[in-house]
Design a protein around this motif. Structure first.
Motif, short mmCIF file in Angstrom:
data_model
loop_
_atom_site.label_atom_id
_atom_site.label_comp_id
_atom_site.label_asym_id
_atom_site.label_seq_id
_atom_site.Cartn_x
_atom_site.Cartn_y
_atom_site.Cartn_z
N PHE A 197 31.04 69.35 42.38
CA PHE A 197 29.73 68.42 42.10
C PHE A 197 29.64 67.17 42.84
O PHE A 197 28.66 66.84 43.57
N SER A 237 29.08 68.15 46.67
CA SER A 237 27.54 68.69 46.93
C SER A 237 26.76 67.12 46.70
O SER A 237 25.82 67.25 47.61
N ALA A 238 26.85 66.57 46.06
CA ALA A 238 26.12 65.29 45.77
C ALA A 238 26.30 64.16 46.85
O ALA A 238 25.21 63.64 47.42
N ARG A 296 24.59 65.45 50.27
CA ARG A 296 23.12 64.95 50.13
C ARG A 296 22.80 63.32 50.32
O ARG A 296 21.91 63.00 51.03
N LEU A 312 27.36 63.98 36.15
CA LEU A 312 27.12 64.60 37.54
C LEU A 312 26.88 65.96 37.45
O LEU A 312 26.26 66.93 37.99
N ALA A 344 23.38 66.55 36.22
CA ALA A 344 22.38 66.32 37.20
C ALA A 344 22.65 67.29 38.33
O ALA A 344 21.43 67.56 39.00
N GLU A 345 23.79 67.46 38.82
CA GLU A 345 23.63 68.58 40.02
C GLU A 345 23.14 70.02 39.69
O GLU A 345 22.64 70.73 40.31
N ASN A 361 19.47 69.73 39.56
CA ASN A 361 19.24 69.69 40.83
C ASN A 361 19.08 70.99 41.60
O ASN A 361 18.01 71.59 42.24
N SER A 362 19.99 71.93 41.11
CA SER A 362 20.13 73.37 41.70
C SER A 362 19.04 74.39 41.25
O SER A 362 18.78 75.08 41.82
N PHE A 387 26.15 58.41 40.45
CA PHE A 387 25.74 59.94 40.10
C PHE A 387 24.64 60.37 40.17
O PHE A 387 23.93 61.18 40.56
N ALA A 424 21.97 62.38 42.78
CA ALA A 424 21.69 63.71 42.30
C ALA A 424 20.33 63.85 41.72
O ALA A 424 19.58 64.93 41.64
N CYS A 425 19.73 62.61 41.29
CA CYS A 425 18.15 62.91 40.53
C CYS A 425 17.09 62.31 41.39
O CYS A 425 17.40 61.46 42.24
#
Lengths: 314, 390
Positions: free
Chosen positions: A218, A221-222, A225, B298, B301-302, B305-306, B323, B327-328
């Motif tokens: 994660f 991937s975060a 972005r 995370l 949050a990930e 997001n997905s 994090f 992600a948010c």
């Protein structure tokens, strides 16, 4: 009344706890300790309600065979098995292999040694550790077993309590058998601990580790972005992140030192500067804001300005 | 006893050995008596005489009067202070209270050879007892700060009630709350609210409860389902109560469903796994992650997001903020989380506390700047004033 009484309790306890922070006297520390114990006691009652909610929710899903009801079967099975084993065996304590460093023989023929492998916040954390007075089986070096007790008949000052309520050691006492040589080790086993320990060690711990390890993916991937250079701020963050990553990568630092001997250690120095100066400055600013925000929020609650958390009406 | 001490002093003087002087014992300040007693002494060897190799501390209770050496090894020769932690009274079993303390006398013995034959004992100290203190003198600045802060809050609250309502800046994350709920309504998908894994005694958790109340009202208004998995059973009870009240306030008690607020587990990663599962299966259109979060931040949050949800996060754990920001869609950074309830309610007396917060922040920043300038000029007045003693 439904609001006024909780507000009065909140104000009284808030002021009391605020004052307690400035009074180092033992009576003040004892007050704090007792309030923490009350919280734990309330938690136990609330846990019953929580379990009721959990069982009700999943039982209804199974009964109605609603979507994904099979997951509810797994949840309830896990609950029944773990709670059942714990209740039947009567303890939550894994077997622990210990290495005695100072086994002592006493005049009455008993042996003691101090177990310093644990650090516990409080002896009241029942179920988390062996407690004073607990019966244990001690498997000695020659394979024989002896019945023993934790901390039984141990003189004050020898119980590992360092004075602030934190146990740093426990004294194990037993009679008979051959005391093991220093360094050989022996097991202290509370009777019947094995199945629960096994479930905890080989089911729950790996599942926890699996979830935790997802974090690595994660983060990648975060970061992918977040680090896209869409604007000036994102570009600055991308550059700073690259500098920190490269400064933490030994092959890159080594290559830099070889190719640019005039500026040895530059990537590491740059990484340290980014972390210690701009990063630390912004982090401290956030922490300062959090601290002040928390104090303001606390005052709103203590003074009764903020009441939403009470739930009920006036 | 006195004759023996006198004899020791005479012998030491006859051998040309100097004894420590001015031995003072006193209670360690700002403690619960558990740190014992501090002993200080002075030692100055006359010019040309032998210096000691170290010092031993001798202690006697006032009742018994028999001095015994309490230091296993001699202290270094340049040491002139010692803390006797063993003079602390014993802690009572199962409490933080302590037994009655013993009053002690001390001597300091200068040791002149390794065998310990050539020594010189000081005169005995004053009698001292380890006591619990009623006020921590090194927390004075904190007390002053809190009193001043409280006074500013009370003053501004009164002003706000008189009609002087302060204006505060727009907070994007809070402006987006209604937008997120509206989006979920339009899409016909539920809202997921996670109040973190903190306990209700944590300020960030209480801030989260306040935001939850607003979210519950809005979702009730729009008739959108609000799912609330809880990490703590106490939290579950509070969230149910807040939710029920919110639905009552908007005149829709029928829309309240107690089963939508449920306890999951108190295990950190099991909770993360369960919430991730809810996200993947129910595909909520809006996700609120508000409260205390640790390593699971995370992971949640990930996953959110997905599934394409609009996510509004907020926490007071600064290590987790990056994090959430990554992600948010919106993140309430630290103090914004605490300001949320005041901001969302729009009530003047609550907004005034945010103004008080800003005043305190400006004062602290001024102290930081002035303190840094003074420190560079070699004056540590402000740095010492703000010294933390826990």
């Amino acid at each position: 009344m439904r609001t006024q009484l909780p507000l009065a309790i909140c104000f009284t306890m808030g002021v009391l706890m605020l004052g307690q922070y400035f009074v180092p006297h033992a009576a003040s520390q004892d007050l704090f300790r007792r309030t923490q114990e009350w919280l734990q006691a309330i938690g136990v009652f609330a846990l019953v309600l929580g379990l009721g909610s959990l069982i009700h929710l999943h039982w209804e899903r199974i009964r109605r065979q609603s979507a994904n009801w099979r997951y509810s079967v797994v949840v309830l099975s896990g609950l029944v098995v773990m709670a059942g084993v714990g209740l039947v065996q009567g303890n939550l304590q894994p077997a622990r292999k210990l290495t005695p460093t100072s086994t002592r023989q006493h005049e009455d023929g008993t042996y003691t040694f101090k177990d310093t492998t644990i650090t516990l916040r409080s002896p009241t954390l029942a179920g988390r550790t062996l407690l004073r007075g607990d019966q244990v089986h001690i498997v000695l070096a020659d394979g024989s077993t002896a019945a023993g007790k934790i901390g039984a008949k141990v003189a004050d000052g020898d119980d590992g309590d360092d004075g602030d309520g934190r146990l740093t050691a426990q004294v194990v006492r037993w009679k008979g058998g051959t005391p093991p040589d220093a360094g050989t080790g022996f097991a202290v086993v509370r009777p019947g601990a094995d199945l629960f320990s096994w479930l905890f060690k080989y089911v729950q711990t790996p599942l926890d580790a699996t979830m935790f390890s997802l974090l690595a993916f994660f983060i990648a991937s975060a970061a992918f972005r977040a680090f896209r250079a869409r604007n000036l701020e994102a570009t600055l963050m991308l550059v700073a992140a690259c500098a920190v990553i490269l400064g933490l990568t030994p092959p890159f630092v080594h290559a830099w030192n070889t190719l640019a001997p005039a500026m040895p250690g530059f990537p590491t120095a740059l990484k340290d500067w980014i972390l210690d100066v701009p990063n630390m400055a912004s982090r401290r600013a956030i922490v300062l804001g959090i601290g002040l925000g928390a104090i303001a929020q606390s005052f709103r609650i203590i003074l009764g300005l903020e009441r939403t958390y009470l739930g009920g009406a006036d | 006893m006195c004759a023996l001490a006198l004899l020791t002093l005479i012998c030491a003087a006859a051998h040309g050995l100097t004894a420590p002087t001015d031995v003072r014992a006193y209670d360690v300040p700002n403690d619960d008596a558990g740190k014992g007693l501090d002993i200080e002494w002075a030692y100055e060897a006359p010019t040309g005489e032998t210096s000691p190799t170290g010092f031993h501390i001798l202690r006697a209770s006032v009742d018994e009067g028999q001095f015994v050496v309490i230091t296993a090894e001699p202290l270094d020769a340049d040491v002139t202070a010692y803390r006797d932690a063993m003079a602390a009274p014993m802690q009572r079993q199962g409490t933080a209270l302590r037994e009655e303390a013993t009053t002690y006398l001390y001597r300091v013995r200068a040791v002149y050879d390794e065998a310990g034959d050539a020594t010189a004992d000081s005169a005995q100290s004053n009698a001292a007892t380890a006591r619990g203190n009623l006020y921590h003198t090194r927390k004075t600045w904190m007390l002053l700060w809190i009193v001043a802060f409280a006074a500013v809050i009370v003053h501004l609250t009164r002003r706000a009630r008189a009609g002087h309502v302060p204006k505060i800046r727009r907070i994007a994350g809070l402006e987006a709350v209604d937008e997120a709920i509206g989006r979920a309504t339009e899409m016909g998908r539920p809202i997921l609210y996670v109040a973190g894994i903190g306990e209700v005694s944590q300020v960030a958790t209480i801030a989260s409860i306040n935001i939850y109340s607003h979210v519950a009202r809005r979702s009730g208004d729009y008739g959108t389902r609000l799912t609330t998995p809880c990490h703590d059973p106490i939290m579950m009870q509070i969230m149910r109560s807040v939710s029920e009240q919110a639905y009552l306030d908007i005149g829709r008690p029928d829309a309240y469903n107690a089963d939508d607020v449920f306890f999951v587990t108190q295990s950190q990663f099991a909770f993360a796994a369960a919430v991730d599962g809810i996200m993947v299966r129910e595909k909520p259109a809006a996700i609120f992650l508000q409260g205390v979060f640790y390593a699971e931040s995370l992971i949640l949050a990930e996953t959110g997001n997905s599934v394409g949800a609009i996510q509004i996060a907020g926490t007071d754990k600064d290590a987790q903020l990056p994090f959430f920001i990554a992600a948010c869609d919106y993140t309430l950074i630290g103090e914004e989380l605490f300001a949320a309830s005041a901001y969302l309610s729009g009530e003047g007396h609550l907004l005034s506390t945010i103004r008080a917060q800003d005043i305190a922040k400006a004062t602290l920043m001024a102290c930081l700047v002035v303190g840094a300038i003074l420190q560079m000029a070699g004056i540590d007045l402000i740095a010492r004033f703000f010294e933390v003693a826990l």
